[in-house]
Scaffold this active site. Structure first.
Site, PDB file in Angstrom:
ATOM      1  N   ASN A   1      95.882  15.654 147.853  1.00  0.00           N
ATOM      2  CA  ASN A   1      94.492  15.236 147.916  1.00  0.00           C
ATOM      3  C   ASN A   1      94.257  14.006 147.045  1.00  0.00           C
ATOM      4  O   ASN A   1      94.038  12.905 147.563  1.00  0.00           O
ATOM      5  CB  ASN A   1      93.581  16.404 147.492  1.00  0.00           C
ATOM      6  CG  ASN A   1      92.116  16.111 147.769  1.00  0.00           C
ATOM      7  OD1 ASN A   1      91.762  14.987 148.094  1.00  0.00           O
ATOM      8  ND2 ASN A   1      91.283  17.101 147.634  1.00  0.00           N
ATOM      9  N   ASP A   2      94.363  14.165 145.744  1.00  0.00           N
ATOM     10  CA  ASP A   2      94.061  13.051 144.848  1.00  0.00           C
ATOM     11  C   ASP A   2      94.960  11.844 145.090  1.00  0.00           C
ATOM     12  O   ASP A   2      94.533  10.704 144.915  1.00  0.00           O
ATOM     13  CB  ASP A   2      94.215  13.506 143.394  1.00  0.00           C
ATOM     14  CG  ASP A   2      93.154  14.529 143.017  1.00  0.00           C
ATOM     15  OD1 ASP A   2      92.090  14.521 143.659  1.00  0.00           O
ATOM     16  OD2 ASP A   2      93.396  15.329 142.102  1.00  0.00           O
TER      17      ASP A   2
END
Lengths: 517, 94
Positions: A444-445
């Site tokens: 995600n990040d």
């Protein structure tokens, strides 16, 4: 060579000095016997034979070759063998050159430790590797503490007594430092292990005035070490300072790690790796042992470099990681979860299978979420099916994709993904522009464009994958609610070319594989 | 061996370590940590010396305990590294 060194004790002071100058140039390792007459007196077993020093030097060189082998997977296993050989040389040399009164006790100790270590190494799951490494670090630290304590109680056997029966001043510094670094490594690693293993919450624990407490403790360790060193006489096992420093060092290791959040654990594990090296080096100084000094320096710099690489990959300074507290107040940063709902496109396994099949080039971006869902084998299967259909499949790995440096690579390797299909961030990032599909699973990040554009984002400045350049993006995620480690929303979810696949990662990938057939 | 020669070895080894570790491929950073773990247990040398000298019982037992801990690390570290490295395979040629 024997004859050249054997007469040392009878030479004049001047001769000694010249000799040590010569030996230092010719090969410092051969000089074991020079300039410390009390050395031999303390331990008749500690041979003045230069061959012994040479053997330890060879062990040290083998350790260098062990790390050198890791420059490519093709040579890595040979490197590991070098490491084992080096260790064997070091152990055998030590046993042969000392009058060992209790070889059976030692053999039993090695057998117990060896059996335990071997069984753990066989059984451990690859996802649990970070905990294992943290646990192993704590053992090195504790072993260093025990050795230093043994040297303190029985300095004669280590050859660090002077003629009057006092521990040599230089050796006192080395011994206390070795013990202190070992203790910090131990207690720090225990906390890191507990956090990684889930025995302890990953959330940072912030004590009030912790910086004052930490700096004060460090200062006390340094002052006490200096006091102990400057004592005119320090007999075997005498004085309370050694134990107090040891206690303070245990405490500081604990205090240093508890305020550090779970997301920063890769840096912490690398840092503790470095400390365990410095502890070994300090004990090497005490013992005048080349193998230990060389190894300590290698491990110390290895851990330091890995910490640096991890910090760079997260765009955090080392100081800010150590100061701790990251991830403490999650939801305050920006418009995180709970804000307005933005429209996104949801797809099914069939949609994904269709697009993947049509693609010429697919880049898969795995994150730790994939490992949690145990989806790596299904993912590799999907890659195989796609390759059979003539699709070019590549894996892109961010340095912080796993829980420790290189962790994701091991997880993929375990799932039989060939290592030459796996690429690092800087090697593959330019290829997204030519990729038809970017397939994000459990990450995600590391794909969040906010890191490039949003100065207020906590992850601003972190290098990320340019998935927005790919023609089509598939994003496997359990639900829209959850956010990444850093707790920030991700614009990739809402892009035109993005299709969200909301499901368990393993189930979704298996369905895609089924749909591909 | 005098302090300066030991220090020389140490400083040079730090430089060797610096260059050798930078040449390690990022894909092998986890095995790197496992193997550095194993080799830092060369501290077993100190543990053996402590446990070989029997005149101070306390020191001997500390030494033996350190031998156990270091052995866990040596065998465990090398074995787990070997296990990991065996997984790294090249694409089979068609």
């Amino acid at each position: 060579m024997d004859s050249l060194f054997s007469a040392t004790g009878h030479r004049s002071e001047f001769g000694n000095r010249i000799k040590s100058r010569i030996t230092a140039t010719v090969g410092a390792a051969l000089a074991l016997s020079v300039s410390t007459p009390a050395y031999a007196a303390g331990a008749e077993g500690q041979s003045v034979n230069p061959w012994v020093a040479l053997a330890y030097l060879v062990a040290g060189v083998f350790f260098i070759l062990a790390l050198r082998g890791l420059s490519s997977p093709a040579t890595s296993r040979r490197g590991n063998r070098f490491g084992m050989a080096g260790m064997l040389i070091a152990v055998v040399t030590t046993l042969v050159t000392h009058s060992v009164a209790n070889i059976w006790e030692i053999a039993i100790a090695i057998a117990i430790g060896g059996a335990v270590g071997f069984v753990i190494a066989r059984r451990i799951a690859m996802t649990a590797m970070p905990q294992l490494v943290a646990a192993f670090h704590s053992l090195v630290g504790l072993a260093a503490v025990l050795v230093a304590a043994a040297a303190f109680l029985n300095p004669g056997s280590f050859g660090i007594l002077d003629a009057t029966g006092s521990i040599l001043a230089v050796s006192r510094v080395e011994m206390v430092l070795g013990a202190a670094i070992g203790a910090i490594t131990f207690s720090g690693s225990v906390i890191a292990f507990a956090k990684l293993n889930g025995n302890m919450s990953g959330a940072p624990i912030m004590l009030p005035a912790r910086h004052v407490i930490n700096l004060g403790t460090l200062l006390a360790i340094i002052v006490l070490t200096a006091l102990y060193t400057m004592q005119p006489f320090a007999g075997a096992g005498e004085g309370w300072i050694f134990w107090v420093v040891l206690g303070l060092a245990f405490a500081i290791g604990f205090l240093l790690i508890i305020p550090i959040g779970g997301a920063d654990m890769p840096v912490v594990v690398s840092m503790l790796n470095s400390y365990s090296g410095w502890a070994a080096a300090a004990m090497g100084f005490t013992l005048h042992n080349t193998a230990m000094i060389v190894t300590g320096a290698l491990v110390g710099s290895s851990g330091a470099i890995l910490s640096y690489i991890m910090c760079r990959a997260m765009n955090r300074s080392f100081i800010s990681v150590i100061a701790g507290g990251f991830g403490a107040e999650d939801s305050s940063g920006g418009s995180a979860a709970g804000g307005e709902q933005r429209p996104y496109k949801q797809g099914s396994a069939d949609d994904a299978a269709f697009m993947l099949e049509q693609a010429e080039k697919v880049i898969i971006i795995p994150g730790y979420g994939m490992a949690v869902a145990q989806a790596q084998h299904a993912l590799r299967e999907m890659g195989d099916v796609l390759k059979e259909k003539g699709v070019e499949v590549k894996y892109a790995i961010h340095p912080v994709a796993g829980r420790m440096p290189g962790h994701m690579n091991v997880l993929l390797a375990e799932a039989n993904v060939p290592y030459d299909e796996v690429f690092e961030l800087e090697d593959i990032n330019s290829e997204f522009a030519t990729a038809d599909v970017a397939f994000i699973i459990g990450a995600n990040d590391v794909v969040n464009p906010a890191a490039k554009t949003d100065k207020s984002s906590p992850i601003y400045g972190m290098p990320v994958f340019d998935v927005d350049k790919a023609k089509q993006v598939f994003f496997i995620k359990r639900s829209m609610g959850g956010v990444g480690y850093a707790g920030v929303d991700n614009d990739v979810f809402y892009m035109n070319q993005t299709t969200m696949l909301l499901s368990d990662a393993k189930k979704m990938v298996e369905e895609i594989v089924k749909a591909l057939d | 061996m005098d302090f300066i020669s030991i220090l020389s070895i140490f400083v040079l080894a730090c430089f060797v370590g610096y260059y050798v570790v930078w040449s390690v491929t990022p894909a092998l950073h986890t095995p790197l940590m496992a193997v550095t773990n194993a080799i830092s247990s060369v501290i077993i040398v100190g543990a053996l010396i402590a446990s070989a000298a029997a005149e101070v019982p306390g020191a001997k037992w500390l030494g033996l305990a350190a031998v156990v801990l270091a052995s866990v690390n040596i065998f465990g570290g090398f074995a787990v590294t070997e296990r990991m490295l065996a997984m790294y395979k090249k694409k089979e040629k068609k």
